[in-house]
Design a protein around this motif. Structure first.
Motif, mmCIF file in Angstrom:
data_model
loop_
_atom_site.group_PDB
_atom_site.id
_atom_site.type_symbol
_atom_site.label_atom_id
_atom_site.label_comp_id
_atom_site.label_asym_id
_atom_site.label_seq_id
_atom_site.Cartn_x
_atom_site.Cartn_y
_atom_site.Cartn_z
ATOM 1 N N ALA A 391 0.824 -1.222 0.000
ATOM 2 C CA ALA A 391 0.000 0.000 0.000
ATOM 3 C C ALA A 391 0.854 1.267 0.000
ATOM 4 N N ALA A 392 2.129 1.120 0.424
ATOM 5 C CA ALA A 392 2.988 2.317 0.535
ATOM 6 C C ALA A 392 3.490 2.742 -0.841
ATOM 7 N N SER A 393 3.934 3.982 -0.939
ATOM 8 C CA SER A 393 4.592 4.425 -2.188
ATOM 9 C C SER A 393 6.075 4.078 -2.067
ATOM 10 N N GLY A 394 6.702 3.803 -3.198
ATOM 11 C CA GLY A 394 8.141 3.524 -3.167
ATOM 12 C C GLY A 394 8.462 2.089 -2.756
ATOM 13 N N LYS A 395 9.763 1.874 -2.468
ATOM 14 C CA LYS A 395 10.264 0.507 -2.230
ATOM 15 C C LYS A 395 10.257 0.162 -0.738
ATOM 16 N N THR A 396 9.823 -1.045 -0.439
ATOM 17 C CA THR A 396 9.917 -1.593 0.927
ATOM 18 C C THR A 396 10.647 -2.915 0.850
ATOM 19 N N GLN A 397 11.642 -3.086 1.731
ATOM 20 C CA GLN A 397 12.295 -4.400 1.814
ATOM 21 C C GLN A 397 11.975 -5.006 3.173
ATOM 22 N N VAL A 398 11.326 -6.179 3.135
ATOM 23 C CA VAL A 398 10.971 -6.885 4.376
ATOM 24 C C VAL A 398 12.028 -7.963 4.608
ATOM 25 N N HIS A 399 12.827 -7.808 5.662
ATOM 26 C CA HIS A 399 13.886 -8.780 5.964
ATOM 27 C C HIS A 399 13.346 -9.926 6.822
ATOM 28 N N ARG A 400 14.078 -11.043 6.808
ATOM 29 C CA ARG A 400 13.774 -12.237 7.620
ATOM 30 C C ARG A 400 12.401 -12.819 7.286
ATOM 31 N N VAL A 401 12.163 -13.030 6.006
ATOM 32 C CA VAL A 401 10.850 -13.574 5.619
ATOM 33 C C VAL A 401 10.747 -15.062 5.921
ATOM 34 N N TYR A 402 11.778 -15.622 6.571
ATOM 35 C CA TYR A 402 11.597 -17.021 7.020
ATOM 36 C C TYR A 402 10.421 -17.112 7.985
ATOM 37 N N HIS A 403 10.139 -15.987 8.670
ATOM 38 C CA HIS A 403 8.951 -15.978 9.544
ATOM 39 C C HIS A 403 7.686 -16.233 8.701
ATOM 40 N N LEU A 404 7.637 -15.607 7.526
ATOM 41 C CA LEU A 404 6.452 -15.761 6.649
ATOM 42 C C LEU A 404 6.364 -17.174 6.100
ATOM 43 N N ASP A 405 7.544 -17.728 5.758
ATOM 44 C CA ASP A 405 7.555 -19.060 5.130
ATOM 45 C C ASP A 405 7.033 -20.129 6.083
ATOM 46 N N ARG A 406 6.993 -19.790 7.384
ATOM 47 C CA ARG A 406 6.439 -20.748 8.367
ATOM 48 C C ARG A 406 4.958 -20.977 8.109
ATOM 49 N N GLY A 407 4.234 -19.883 7.675
ATOM 50 C CA GLY A 407 2.778 -20.007 7.658
ATOM 51 C C GLY A 407 2.092 -19.581 6.382
ATOM 52 N N TYR A 408 2.853 -19.133 5.370
ATOM 53 C CA TYR A 408 2.224 -18.741 4.090
ATOM 54 C C TYR A 408 2.934 -19.467 2.953
ATOM 55 N N GLU A 409 2.142 -20.195 2.169
ATOM 56 C CA GLU A 409 2.705 -20.994 1.066
ATOM 57 C C GLU A 409 2.971 -20.093 -0.141
ATOM 58 N N ARG A 410 4.238 -19.924 -0.490
ATOM 59 C CA ARG A 410 4.624 -19.160 -1.683
ATOM 60 C C ARG A 410 3.885 -17.816 -1.757
ATOM 61 N N MET A 411 3.947 -17.055 -0.672
ATOM 62 C CA MET A 411 3.174 -15.811 -0.574
ATOM 63 C C MET A 411 3.526 -14.833 -1.701
ATOM 64 N N GLU A 412 4.833 -14.730 -2.002
ATOM 65 C CA GLU A 412 5.214 -13.737 -3.014
ATOM 66 C C GLU A 412 4.708 -14.145 -4.399
ATOM 67 N N VAL A 413 4.615 -15.458 -4.647
ATOM 68 C CA VAL A 413 4.121 -15.925 -5.964
ATOM 69 C C VAL A 413 2.634 -15.588 -6.085
ATOM 70 N N LYS A 414 1.891 -15.851 -5.005
ATOM 71 C CA LYS A 414 0.442 -15.564 -5.022
ATOM 72 C C LYS A 414 0.184 -14.068 -5.181
ATOM 73 N N LEU A 415 0.984 -13.256 -4.469
ATOM 74 C CA LEU A 415 0.777 -11.802 -4.554
ATOM 75 C C LEU A 415 1.145 -11.270 -5.937
ATOM 76 N N GLU A 416 2.230 -11.816 -6.508
ATOM 77 C CA GLU A 416 2.645 -11.356 -7.842
ATOM 78 C C GLU A 416 1.562 -11.646 -8.884
ATOM 79 N N LYS A 417 0.923 -12.819 -8.735
ATOM 80 C CA LYS A 417 -0.156 -13.175 -9.679
ATOM 81 C C LYS A 417 -1.330 -12.202 -9.564
ATOM 82 N N LEU A 418 -1.433 -11.560 -8.384
ATOM 83 C CA LEU A 418 -2.530 -10.591 -8.180
ATOM 84 C C LEU A 418 -2.123 -9.183 -8.596
#
Ligand code: EPZ
Length: 428
Positions: A391-418
Motif C-alpha cells: 500500500a505504501a509508495s516507493g520501495k519496501t524491503q521486508v527482511h527475515r521472511v523465514y517468519h512468513l515461510d512458516r505459515g504462508y505458502e509461496r506468498m510472493e508468488v500468489k501476490l505477484e499473480k494478483l
C-alpha cells in the motif's frame, strides 16, 4: 526423506502502489494440519492427509515425526505417515524450536503411555505457557515432571475425567488438541469444559472420528470423548487456512483492489469479514466464491482479539496495517497474547502513527505510507509489513521472511499473480 527448509535470510523487495486484482487459491490450514500430523502417532496404520500446505512448519513437523521413528512422505501437497514403530522421545532441538510441536505429547502418551518432549520455545508474542496442557493430562492420570527443559510424562493408565481447560486468556487451542488426542484412547468418558472452539479443533475431531474415535461437541465449549481401544489409519483433506484467506482479504482492501479467495470458507471468517465491511470493504459471496473489494474509502474501526468466533488474534497485525490507511483513530486491543505488537514499530518506519497503551494500540490512520527497510519479527507481523509495503509508495524491503515461510505458502508468488510488484531476494 529429507525435508528441506528454505534459506533463512531471504527478504522480499516490494514496489508499492499497485492494486491487487484477480483470484488466489487458499492453501490448507497450518493450524489444522499440525495437530492432525501429531494425531497420526495414535495408530500403527498409514494415514494419508491431503491439501497440506508446503510450509516450513509442516516440514519441521515431518522431521519431528521422523525423529520419533515414523515413516513420512510429503510431496508438497499430500502427506503419508506410518507411525508403526515409534519411540516416546523426540529430538530436543527440533521440538524446542516450534511451538506447535507440543501437541505430540497427548498422542505419545495415548499410544505409548510414556513421553519425553522438550518444553516448546516461547516466541516474540508471549511466554506461551503449557500449564493447561499439563493440567489436562494430569487429570487423565498422567504423572508429569519438568526437568532439564524436558517434560517427562508417564501414564500407566489413562482414565476419562472431567477437565476444565479455561485459562487467564480463555481456552487453549493446542491444549484442547492435546487432551482430545490423549482422551481418545483413555478408558472411559472425558468431558472437556471451556474447550477451544476454533475450526481447526473441529477438523482435528473429524480426523480422529474417522480414525474410529468417539468425539462429540467439537466446535462448542464442551466436548465429550468416549475412549476406544485403538484407532486405525485414515484419509483426510485439511480445511482451508482461514488466516491466509483473511490476510489476502485485508491486502485487497488495503491496496484498493478486488480479490476472489478461491476455496476459502466464509463461515470461518465471520468476525474478520464483519470488521472489513465496517471498515468500508465490500464482501461478495455469490456463486460459491468469496470476493473482497476495496470500498471508495476506508473507515477506522476498533477491534479486540478474542477466542473463536471473536476477532482472531492471528489477524490483529494485518488489520493494524489496514487501519494505518484509514483516516481517523482506531483502537486495537490484544487480549490473547501479552506482547503481540512487534509490528507497530516497523509500521511506524513506513510512516504510520501508532501509540501503545497497555494491551491497546492507538492507530491514527490516514497519513500516506512510504517505503522503507523493515524487519519481520513473527509470522503475522511479517504479513502486516507486506500488506503495508504494497500500500505504501516507493520501495519496501521486508527482511527475515523465514517468519512468513512458516505459515504462508509461496506468498510472493500468489501476490505477484494478483499484480503486486514483489520479489524474493535470496539471503546472503
Ligand atoms: C494456537 O496457538 C495457534 N497456533 C496460534 O497461531 C494462535 O494465535 C493461538 O492458538 C490462539 O488462537 C497453532 O495452532 C499452531 P493457545 P496455541 O494455547 O494453542 C494461554 C499463528 O500465528 N495459555 O490457544 O499455542 C496463552 O499464553 C499462531 O498461526 C496458557 O495460559 O495458543 C495465550 O495467552 C500464533 N496456558 C492463550 O492461552 C496454556 O497451557 C491462548 O493460547 C496454554 C495457553
Amino acid at each position: 526423506m529429507m525435508f528441506r527448509i528454505a534459506p533463512t535470510m531471504d527478504s522480499f523487495l516490494i514496489e508499492g502502489g499497485t492494486r491487487l486484482c484477480g483470484e488466489v487459491q487458499i492453501s490448507g490450514s497450518k493450524n489444522a494440519v499440525l495437530p492432525i500430523m501429531a494425531a497420526t502417532l495414535l495408530t500403527a496404520e498409514t494415514c494419508v492427509i491431503r491439501h497440506v500446505p508446503d510450509l516450513s512448519d509442516v516440514r519441521f513437523m515431518c522431521r519431528i515425526l521422523t525423529s520419533l521413528g515414523a515413516q513420512v512422505e510429503f510431496d508438497g501437497s499430500t502427506l503419508t505417515v506410518c507411525a508403526a514403530k515409534i519411540t516416546g522421545t523426540g529430538d530436543y532441538d527440533l521440538i524446542r524450536k516450534m511451538r506447535g510441536s507440543i501437541c505430540i505429547l497427548g498422542p505419545l502418551l495415548a499410544r505409548l503411555r510414556t513421553a519425553s518432549v522438550s518444553l516448546p520455545g516461547g516466541c516474540v508474542i508471549g511466554t506461551r505457557p503449557i500449564d493447561l496442557h499439563l493440567k489436562g493430562l494430569r487429570s487423565l492420570g498422567t504423572e508429569i515432571h519438568v526437568e532439564g527443559g524436558y517434560v517427562k510424562a508417564h501414564a500407566p493408565e489413562l482414565n476419562g475425567a472431567h477437565v476444565f481447560l479455561g485459562g487467564r486468556a480463555g481456552p487453549t487451542v493446542l491444549g484442547t488438541a492435546n487432551i482430545l488426542m490423549a482422551a481418545a484412547l483413555a478408558d472411559g468418558i472425558t468431558v472437556l469444559e471451556s474447550a477451544a472452539c476454533e475450526p481447526e479443533i473441529i477438523d482435528l475431531a473429524d480426523f480422529l472420528n474417522a480414525m474410529g474415535a468417539r468425539i462429540q461437541g467439537a466446535g462448542s465449549p464442551t466436548i465429550t470423548i468416549t475412549g476406544v481401544r485403538e484407532l486405525h489409519g485414515v484419509e483426510h483433506e485439511v480445511i482451508p487456512d482461514r488466516i491466509e484467506a483473511g490476510t489476502f482479504a485485508v491486502a485487497a482492501a488495503a491496496s484498493g483492489g478486488q480479490v476472489t479467495l478461491r476455496g476459502a470458507r466464509p463461515d470461518h471468517l465471520g468476525a474478520v469479514l464483519d470488521k472489513l465491511q465496517e471498515a468500508g470493504a465490500r464482501i461478495d459471496r455469490r456463486g460459491g466464491a468469496l470476493t473482497v473489494s476495496a470500498g471508495s474509502f476506508l473507515r477506522p474501526v476498533d477491534i479486540t482479539t478474542m477466542p473463536y468466533s471473536g476477532f482472531p488474534t492471528d489477524m490483529q497485525a494485518q488489520l493494524m496495517a489496514l487501519m494505518c490507511l484509514a483516516p481517523g483513530t482506531s483502537i486495537i486491543t490484544e487480549r490473547i497474547f501479552e506482547s503481540r505488537f512487534m509490528h507497530a514499530s516497523e509500521l511506524m518506519r513506513l510512516g504510520a502513527d501508532i501509540g501503545i497503551e497497555g494491551p491497546s494500540a492507538i492507530v491514527k490512520g490516514g497519513k500516506p505510507l512510504s517505503g522503507a527497510e523493515v524487519m519481520a519479527s513473527d509470522l503475522r507481523a511479517s504479513a502486516a509489513l507486506v500488506i503495508a509495503g504494497i500500500a505504501a509508495s516507493g520501495k519496501t524491503q521486508v527482511h527475515r521472511v523465514y517468519h512468513l515461510d512458516r505459515g504462508y505458502e509461496r506468498m510472493e508468488v500468489k501476490l505477484e499473480k494478483l499484480g503486486a510488484r514483489i520479489q524474493r531476494v535470496p539471503g546472503e
